[in-house]
Scaffold this motif. Structure first.
Motif, PDB file in Angstrom:
ATOM      1  N   VAL A  51       0.461  -1.513   0.219  1.00 30.14           N
ATOM      2  CA  VAL A  51       0.304   0.318   0.461  1.00 30.14           C
ATOM      3  C   VAL A  51       0.822   1.486  -0.155  1.00 30.14           C
ATOM      4  O   VAL A  51       2.186   1.271   1.186  1.00 30.14           O
ATOM      5  CB  VAL A  51      -1.240   0.108   0.982  1.00 30.14           C
ATOM      6  N   PRO A  52       0.423   2.497  -1.286  1.00 31.78           N
ATOM      7  CA  PRO A  52       1.050   3.118  -1.543  1.00 31.78           C
ATOM      8  C   PRO A  52       1.508   4.099   0.567  1.00 31.78           C
ATOM      9  O   PRO A  52      -0.205   4.286   0.967  1.00 31.78           O
ATOM     10  CB  PRO A  52       1.302   4.078  -2.043  1.00 31.78           C
ATOM     11  N   TYR A  53       2.134   4.356   0.844  1.00 29.40           N
ATOM     12  CA  TYR A  53       1.824   5.336   2.697  1.00 29.40           C
ATOM     13  C   TYR A  53       3.199   6.712   2.324  1.00 29.40           C
ATOM     14  O   TYR A  53       4.294   6.148   2.243  1.00 29.40           O
ATOM     15  CB  TYR A  53       2.541   4.393   3.477  1.00 29.40           C
ATOM     16  N   ALA A  54       2.877   7.350   3.103  1.00 29.69           N
ATOM     17  CA  ALA A  54       3.759   8.551   3.031  1.00 29.69           C
ATOM     18  C   ALA A  54       3.971   7.937   5.641  1.00 29.69           C
ATOM     19  O   ALA A  54       3.264   7.580   5.861  1.00 29.69           O
ATOM     20  CB  ALA A  54       3.088   9.857   3.845  1.00 29.69           C
ATOM     21  N   GLY A  55       5.380   8.343   5.182  1.00 31.46           N
ATOM     22  CA  GLY A  55       5.874   7.958   6.683  1.00 31.46           C
ATOM     23  C   GLY A  55       7.072   7.261   6.429  1.00 31.46           C
ATOM     24  O   GLY A  55       7.734   6.866   5.044  1.00 31.46           O
ATOM     25  N   ARG A  56       7.214   5.939   6.739  1.00 25.93           N
ATOM     26  CA  ARG A  56       8.594   5.345   6.874  1.00 25.93           C
ATOM     27  C   ARG A  56       8.039   4.423   8.080  1.00 25.93           C
ATOM     28  O   ARG A  56       7.297   4.111   9.315  1.00 25.93           O
ATOM     29  CB  ARG A  56       9.883   6.136   8.232  1.00 25.93           C
ATOM     30  N   VAL A  57       8.593   2.681   7.492  1.00 29.89           N
ATOM     31  CA  VAL A  57       8.395   1.819   8.412  1.00 29.89           C
ATOM     32  C   VAL A  57      10.062   1.118   8.295  1.00 29.89           C
ATOM     33  O   VAL A  57      10.681   1.255   6.444  1.00 29.89           O
ATOM     34  CB  VAL A  57       7.628   0.526   6.963  1.00 29.89           C
ATOM     35  N   LEU A  58      10.876   0.847   9.116  1.00 30.25           N
ATOM     36  CA  LEU A  58      12.107   0.399   9.741  1.00 30.25           C
ATOM     37  C   LEU A  58      11.686  -1.443  10.359  1.00 30.25           C
ATOM     38  O   LEU A  58      11.317  -1.499  10.566  1.00 30.25           O
ATOM     39  CB  LEU A  58      12.496   0.386  10.753  1.00 30.25           C
ATOM     40  N   ILE A  59      12.713  -1.880   9.033  1.00 31.58           N
ATOM     41  CA  ILE A  59      13.307  -3.534   9.505  1.00 31.58           C
ATOM     42  C   ILE A  59      14.461  -3.444   9.799  1.00 31.58           C
ATOM     43  O   ILE A  59      15.018  -2.656   9.181  1.00 31.58           O
ATOM     44  CB  ILE A  59      12.842  -4.035   8.102  1.00 31.58           C
ATOM     45  N   SER A  60      14.602  -3.579  11.195  1.00 32.54           N
ATOM     46  CA  SER A  60      16.088  -3.681  12.210  1.00 32.54           C
ATOM     47  C   SER A  60      16.656  -2.290  11.819  1.00 32.54           C
ATOM     48  O   SER A  60      18.044  -2.509  11.706  1.00 32.54           O
ATOM     49  CB  SER A  60      16.533  -5.545  11.716  1.00 32.54           C
ATOM     50  N   GLY A  61      15.637  -1.403  11.977  1.00 34.52           N
ATOM     51  CA  GLY A  61      16.190  -0.101  11.787  1.00 34.52           C
ATOM     52  C   GLY A  61      16.720   0.061  10.645  1.00 34.52           C
ATOM     53  O   GLY A  61      16.494   1.350  10.465  1.00 34.52           O
ATOM     54  N   ARG A  62      15.936  -0.736   9.084  1.00 36.20           N
ATOM     55  CA  ARG A  62      16.699  -0.818   8.185  1.00 36.20           C
ATOM     56  C   ARG A  62      15.175   0.245   7.145  1.00 36.20           C
ATOM     57  O   ARG A  62      14.040  -0.476   7.584  1.00 36.20           O
ATOM     58  CB  ARG A  62      17.856  -1.019   7.304  1.00 36.20           C
ATOM     59  N   ASP A  63      15.631   1.169   6.822  1.00 33.90           N
ATOM     60  CA  ASP A  63      13.919   1.437   5.820  1.00 33.90           C
ATOM     61  C   ASP A  63      13.214   1.030   4.992  1.00 33.90           C
ATOM     62  O   ASP A  63      14.199  -0.325   4.025  1.00 33.90           O
ATOM     63  CB  ASP A  63      13.990   3.068   4.518  1.00 33.90           C
ATOM     64  N   ARG A  65      10.807   0.421   2.128  1.00 35.80           N
ATOM     65  CA  ARG A  65      11.310   0.734   0.618  1.00 35.80           C
ATOM     66  C   ARG A  65      12.778   0.617   0.206  1.00 35.80           C
ATOM     67  O   ARG A  65      12.760   0.661  -0.837  1.00 35.80           O
ATOM     68  CB  ARG A  65      10.885   2.855   0.572  1.00 35.80           C
ATOM     69  N   ARG A  66      13.558   1.111   0.678  1.00 37.98           N
ATOM     70  CA  ARG A  66      15.496   0.383   0.199  1.00 37.98           C
ATOM     71  C   ARG A  66      15.540  -0.807   0.119  1.00 37.98           C
ATOM     72  O   ARG A  66      16.763  -1.203  -0.304  1.00 37.98           O
ATOM     73  CB  ARG A  66      16.071   1.709   1.379  1.00 37.98           C
ATOM     74  N   MET A  67      14.971  -1.072   0.952  1.00 37.47           N
ATOM     75  CA  MET A  67      15.426  -3.727   0.663  1.00 37.47           C
ATOM     76  C   MET A  67      14.909  -3.749  -0.655  1.00 37.47           C
ATOM     77  O   MET A  67      13.963  -3.487  -0.728  1.00 37.47           O
ATOM     78  CB  MET A  67      15.086  -4.025   1.789  1.00 37.47           C
ATOM     79  N   PRO A  68      16.087  -3.717  -1.072  1.00 40.11           N
ATOM     80  CA  PRO A  68      15.028  -5.097  -2.432  1.00 40.11           C
ATOM     81  C   PRO A  68      14.610  -5.831  -2.540  1.00 40.11           C
ATOM     82  O   PRO A  68      14.698  -7.176  -0.665  1.00 40.11           O
ATOM     83  CB  PRO A  68      16.888  -6.079  -2.326  1.00 40.11           C
ATOM     84  N   ALA A  69      13.456  -6.669  -2.531  1.00 39.87           N
ATOM     85  CA  ALA A  69      12.594  -7.349  -2.471  1.00 39.87           C
ATOM     86  C   ALA A  69      12.843  -8.766  -1.380  1.00 39.87           C
ATOM     87  O   ALA A  69      12.135  -9.650  -1.105  1.00 39.87           O
ATOM     88  CB  ALA A  69      11.556  -7.550  -3.552  1.00 39.87           C
ATOM     89  N   ARG A  70      13.770  -9.414  -2.256  1.00 38.22           N
ATOM     90  CA  ARG A  70      13.968 -10.917  -2.021  1.00 38.22           C
ATOM     91  C   ARG A  70      14.860 -10.802  -0.114  1.00 38.22           C
ATOM     92  O   ARG A  70      14.278 -11.313   0.875  1.00 38.22           O
ATOM     93  CB  ARG A  70      15.464 -11.802  -2.706  1.00 38.22           C
TER      94      ARG A  70
END
Length: 253
Positions: A51-63, A65-70
């Motif tokens: 879902v497109p969103y504003a704000g941030r989702v962090l996975i173990s401190g990482r954005d 959006r910037r993580m490769p899908a795999r």
């Protein structure tokens, strides 16, 4: 493990999420609850990057959006409430799809993949149906097949959108019991959208209560789902209603 910061989602002029934030730690089972239209599934979709969103989702401190899908798929696995299958894959083939995040450039099956698939089939009780077409399964069996798929994916965090919705009571118990068992391994967490507040209280370690896209409460499940918070979210005496339903069973001895 997972953090949402000031999530905002709008569909045209309608604001569905308005500044929602929360965090998920190791061992948590966060239940997202609230009335229809509160933004529960939208919040889960933002975490899953669907879902497109504003704000941030962090996975173990990482954005996220910037993580490769795999790489993201090695962290998060998603189980929805409905599966519209129009293909005659076997149960084992469906479960094996959970290993795509680990596939090498040349394909092939590694020993770790085989073990992960086998463990997932055994854990969910689907090993005896491995060769059956998913088109022949009951609703409960189909949900367990897709639960086995995300188990085979071996993510750190499970995202669950009403995983036992529309299932008979024995299958609800099976699915929630399997997820609770999965969470016993260190380094894991789960986030579930639920309508059934009894399930949220029974299985959740924490609860996020939403109303009209905003946070009413974010706390340990019993605290978040306290009578005053529920009244604010649902505009009714939910606690009294639930106690009245329970009384009907108690009167039967």
């Amino acid at each position: 493990m997972l953090e949402a910061l000031d999530l905002r989602v709008c569909y045209g002029a309608r604001t569905v999420l308005d500044g929602v934030g929360f965090s998920v730690r190791e061992g948590d089972w966060l239940m997202i609850a609230g009335p229809n239209g509160a933004g529960k599934s939208t919040a889960l979709g933002a975490l899953a990057q669907s879902v497109p969103y504003a704000g941030r989702v962090l996975i173990s401190g990482r954005d996220a959006r910037r993580m490769p899908a795999r790489e993201r798929a090695r962290w998060m696995g998603t189980l929805t409430q409905n599966h519209f299958v129009g293909y005659a894959f076997t149960v084992e083939e469906v479960v094996r799809l959970g290993r795509y995040a680990y596939a090498g450039a040349l394909g092939g099956r590694a020993r770790a993949d085989e073990q992960a698939v086998e463990d997932a089939l055994l854990r969910t009780g689907m090993a005896g149906l491995r060769g059956h077409s998913v088109l022949t399964l009951s609703g409960g069996e189909l949900q367990r097949a897709f639960l086995a798929q995300v188990f085979a994916q071996n993510p750190r965090v499970l995202l669950l959108d009403e995983p036992a919705n529309h299932l008979d009571l024995p299958y609800q118990q099976q699915v929630f019991g399997l997820i609770r068992e999965w969470l016993q391994t260190p380094g894991r967490a789960a986030v579930s959208v639920v309508h059934d507040l009894s399930l949220a209280l029974c299985y959740g370690t924490r609860a996020l209560l939403l109303r009209e896209g905003r946070v009413v409460a974010d706390a340990p499940a019993r605290e978040a789902l306290a009578p005053d918070n529920l009244r604010q979210a649902y505009d009714m005496d939910v606690h009294g209603w639930m106690r009245g339903l329970l009384a009907q069973w108690e009167q039967r001895g």
